[in-house]
Design an enzyme around this catalytic site. Structure first.
Site, mmCIF file in Angstrom:
data_model
loop_
_atom_site.group_PDB
_atom_site.id
_atom_site.type_symbol
_atom_site.label_atom_id
_atom_site.label_comp_id
_atom_site.label_asym_id
_atom_site.label_seq_id
_atom_site.Cartn_x
_atom_site.Cartn_y
_atom_site.Cartn_z
ATOM 1 N N ASP A 76 -3.816 8.774 7.529
ATOM 2 C CA ASP A 76 -4.534 10.138 7.003
ATOM 3 C C ASP A 76 -5.812 10.136 7.467
ATOM 4 O O ASP A 76 -6.302 11.160 7.733
ATOM 5 C CB ASP A 76 -4.670 10.005 5.468
ATOM 6 N N ASP A 79 -7.991 4.583 7.810
ATOM 7 C CA ASP A 79 -7.524 3.365 7.380
ATOM 8 C C ASP A 79 -6.095 3.354 7.942
ATOM 9 O O ASP A 79 -5.505 4.029 8.800
ATOM 10 C CB ASP A 79 -7.476 3.266 5.704
ATOM 11 N N TYR A 227 -5.775 9.389 -3.712
ATOM 12 C CA TYR A 227 -5.304 10.611 -3.566
ATOM 13 C C TYR A 227 -4.751 11.176 -4.955
ATOM 14 O O TYR A 227 -3.468 11.801 -4.961
ATOM 15 C CB TYR A 227 -4.225 10.761 -2.626
#
Length: 501
Positions: A76, A79, A227
């Site tokens: 995303d 990372d 998230y």
């Protein structure tokens, strides 16, 4: 905001636009690079056509410990974890970009389709077991404690799924939206693949709606705080249904949107990074909240479907616009002295690109409907929305007080020390030996520019005073994400063909 404050806000905005638009931007070049970025985020077995060649194969055994192929998809951000909720939103936005603006992309349209399919192929795998939807691959805590190339990962690659017993309607609903939106994009190109995506979208939407619940509860210790879903899962269900209606024109999805939209009218009050934010749900859009996106999406079909006109989708879309226009009496976002849109929370460019995308798409509806927006005594037409969207894109590309592009590889001056593991560590070509978890710390702490250019990456951006430290450690400002770039693809495609409209 007083009348004087509104007039001053408008005055500086107009002044900054006039002063900074001294050089035109190469929107076509920026478009190509914004799509190229996604190749740098790929997980899995890379194809022979891979253009960012310092990236190599990674995470080739994802899911194998439980007998499921979960290889592929995207990392995303900076990372090496695959978070499927923001990945799905990025995919939906890429598909929406192509649906609306693909005709303006030229040869880059095929590259955009490849970027979408890299995600949808993965989501077909992640939803291949009935009753389960995989939501995450990797251990985010272990991953975030290391500074490793994705090719070297030795942290756990644990897969986490939602199910009938442990539901996750927001991640499932967003995956359904992504698959439905992508089915529209592929229909003219590959009818069989489009049908497969649509069939799976319907199945996953039914699963998300039948087994309702938030993945905050089911998987909270792994997905939070990274998230967490702050806005509830109802918006993803309506969002998924709206995309399924656009893909199928089936009245059951239209009725679902109409019947469930009332759940989205609540006022959101959230604590984001320590700052309390209160705003109408109609003003929210991003990987977490879909409210404004639903209203704009529905507005596009309302011209042809009379039933929508008696519901608040279009009035709410108008209200959203009024929260963004700097001259509006109901302005609820902030602007830096240089004119960049700001909302509370980190990685601010995600707000800049997503909200600008909505302004541009809604301007198309205003044009078709020959409609104006009234924000109190302020009147806005479609051209004003296009102008606002362009001002934000131009800021990103370098029309700002630092004369700096926030897209890596675009222009003469751009971020050199982005918060990104693969970009900041020597490539496998340079150092083929394994670099372990802590072995990358020296590269993280180095003041040297990243050795590998992640072309097209747009970082979180400057602070509210238009300053940018270009610090790898300052991840709020220096980390790129897929959901910053995805809506920017559509914006750049439009301005590529409308450079001075």
């Amino acid at each position: 905001m007083s009348l004087l404050e509104r007039l001053l806000a408008l005055a500086w905005m107009m002044a900054m636009v006039a002063v900074m638009r001294v050089a035109s931007h190469d929107y076509g070049d920026a478009l190509s690079k914004s799509i190229l970025f996604f190749e740098g985020q790929r997980s899995g077995k890379l194809p022979s056509t891979q253009r960012i060649t310092w990236r190599k194969d990674s995470a080739l055994n994802d899911g194998h410990q439980i007998g499921v192929d979960l290889v592929g998809g995207y990392y995303d951000a900076g990372d090496n974890v695959k978070f499927n909720f923001p990945m799905a939103f990025s995919t939906t936005m890429l598909a929406w970009s192509v649906t609306e603006f693909g005709k303006f992309m030229g040869p880059d349209q095929q590259r955009a389709l490849e970027a979408i399919q890299w995600a949808t192929d993965y989501f077909l795998k992640a939803t291949s077991i009935p009753g389960f939807v995989f939501a995450l691959v990797g251990d985010p805590y272990a991953d975030h404690s290391c500074w490793e190339r994705p090719e070297d990962m030795d942290t756990p690659r644990t897969p986490y799924a939602v199910s009938k017993t442990f539901p996750g309607s927001e991640v499932s609903g967003e995956i359904a939206a992504a698959l439905a939106a992508a089915s529209i994009v592929f229909r003219p190109k590959n009818l069989g693949y489009s049908a497969r995506l649509l069939k799976r979208a319907k199945m996953i939407f039914d699963f998300a709606d039948t087994y309702r619940g938030s993945y905050n509860v089911s998987l909270g210790q792994w997905v939070c705080p990274f998230y967490c879903d702050f806005s509830g899962y109802e918006d993803e269900l309506v969002w998924g249904a709206a995309w399924l209606y656009r893909a199928t024109k089936a009245p059951n999805y239209r009725n679902y949107v109409v019947d469930n939209a009332k759940h989205l009218s609540k006022i959101l009050v959230r604590n984001i990074d320590g700052a309390t934010y209160s705003g109408g749900s109609f003003a929210e859009f991003g990987w977490d909240a879909k409210h404004a996106g639903i209203n704009v999406l529905v507005s596009q079909v309302s011209i042809h479907v009379y039933i929508w006109s008696s519901y608040p989708f279009i009035p709410n879309a108008d209200k959203f616009v009024c929260t963004v226009l700097p001259e509006s009496p109901t302005l609820s976002v902030s602007y830096s002295p240089g004119g960049l849109l700001f909302k509370p929370g980190g990685s601010n460019m995600q707000h800049t690109t997503t909200l600008s995308f909505l302004l541009l798409v809604y301007s198309l509806y205003l044009n078709q409907a020959n409609k104006l927006i009234y924000c109190g005594n302020v009147v806005a037409n479609s051209s004003r929305l296009v102008e606002m969207a362009r001002s934000q894109v131009d800021y990103i590309l370098g029309s700002n007080p630092l004369n700096m592009s926030y897209m890596v590889g675009y222009g003469q001056k751009y971020p050199q020390r982005i918060h990104h593991r693969g970009s900041s560590l020597p490539s496998i070509d340079q150092i083929p030996e394994h670099i372990d978890c802590q072995g990358g710390s020296a590269y993280f702490n180095s003041d040297k520019p990243n050795p590998n250019l992640l072309i097209g990456a747009v970082v979180g951006g400057p602070d509210m005073e238009d300053s940018y430290a270009d610090s790898r450690a300052d991840f709020v400002h220096s980390e790129p994400t897929t959901y910053i770039n995805a809506p920017l693809v559509g914006l750049l495609a439009y301005f590529r063909s409308h450079p001075s409209s």
